[in-house]
Design a protein around this motif. Structure first.
Motif, mmCIF file in Angstrom:
data_model
loop_
_atom_site.group_PDB
_atom_site.id
_atom_site.type_symbol
_atom_site.label_atom_id
_atom_site.label_comp_id
_atom_site.label_asym_id
_atom_site.label_seq_id
_atom_site.Cartn_x
_atom_site.Cartn_y
_atom_site.Cartn_z
ATOM 1 N N ALA A 1 9.715 -16.561 16.519
ATOM 2 C CA ALA A 1 10.434 -15.633 15.646
ATOM 3 C C ALA A 1 10.830 -16.308 14.340
ATOM 4 N N SER A 2 11.086 -17.608 14.394
ATOM 5 C CA SER A 2 11.488 -18.312 13.176
ATOM 6 C C SER A 2 10.330 -18.465 12.178
ATOM 7 N N LEU B 1 8.507 -15.984 11.252
ATOM 8 C CA LEU B 1 8.452 -14.738 10.500
ATOM 9 C C LEU B 1 9.352 -14.863 9.274
ATOM 10 N N LYS C 1 11.870 -14.166 6.279
ATOM 11 C CA LYS C 1 13.005 -13.239 6.166
ATOM 12 C C LYS C 1 12.598 -12.005 5.376
ATOM 13 N N MET D 1 10.832 -10.724 20.733
ATOM 14 C CA MET D 1 11.597 -10.328 19.553
ATOM 15 C C MET D 1 12.275 -8.977 19.783
ATOM 16 N N ASP E 1 18.699 -11.322 16.710
ATOM 17 C CA ASP E 1 17.768 -11.713 15.660
ATOM 18 C C ASP E 1 16.990 -10.477 15.213
ATOM 19 N N ALA F 1 14.265 -10.077 13.708
ATOM 20 C CA ALA F 1 12.846 -10.304 13.421
ATOM 21 C C ALA F 1 11.991 -9.093 13.808
ATOM 22 N N TYR F 2 12.245 -8.516 14.972
ATOM 23 C CA TYR F 2 11.461 -7.360 15.418
ATOM 24 C C TYR F 2 11.624 -6.186 14.445
ATOM 25 N N ARG G 1 12.278 -6.364 11.295
ATOM 26 C CA ARG G 1 11.525 -6.675 10.073
ATOM 27 C C ARG G 1 10.052 -6.346 10.269
#
Length: 166
Positions: free
Chosen positions: A105-106, A108, A110, A128, A135, A137-138, A140
């Motif tokens: 996930a990191s 991806l 921002k 995610m 977080d 991320a999903y 986004r």
């Protein structure tokens, strides 16, 4: 330089492009899905690459693979460092989109830039989604991707795989 595709690949790209064109006029009304079925060795990666790199409604594509080894292979092939595009004389610098493998996930960004093809595994996308509260991320991914392409869809008999791709 035009991409030289086999006749069945060209037909698959034309059908997928027409579908995406129709889907673009329906955005927000209904989530659509489609299946392109090409046997192993038949050139699915070329079809994925043609749609991901050149379809005009696709600014950001997410390509989902069942395993990390396939994710890494797809990233290299779609990015022009191995496989189809490299054999056709396209170098990574001449492809219209940057290919970004997402291993965690990191990875991806921002802010997901335009002209990007993200390549991940279904397991990571599921992780995610489960961790959305901690977080975003999903979210986004969901908000930024114009198309999600699932490679190796024949894994679908697995219940978790079937639920995830839907």
């Amino acid at each position: 330089k035009a991409i030289e595709l086999w006749p069945h690949q060209g037909k698959a790209v034309e059908m997928a492009a027409a579908y995406l064109d129709r889907a673009a006029t329906r955005r927000g009304r209904k989530k659509l899905s489609a299946l392109v079925n090409i046997p192993t060795g038949g050139g699915k990666t070329a079809v994925i690459g043609a749609i991901g790199h050149w379809h005009p409604t696709v600014e950001v594509a997410l390509v989902v693979a069942p395993r990390s080894a396939i994710r890494d292979q797809l990233s290299g092939e779609l990015g022009g460092t191995r496989g189809f595009f490299l054999r056709r004389g396209f170098d990574a610098g001449r492809l219209p989109k940057k290919v970004l493998p997402i291993r965690s996930a990191s990875d991806l960004p921002k802010t997901i830039p335009t002209a990007t093809i993200l390549v991940s595994t279904i397991q990571l996308v599921n992780d995610m989604a489960r961790n959305r509260a901690d977080d975003p991320a999903y979210d986004r991914l969901r908000d930024r991707c114009d198309v999600i392409i699932v490679d190796e869809g024949h894994y679908e008999p697995a219940q978790a795989w079937s639920q995830s791709i839907r």
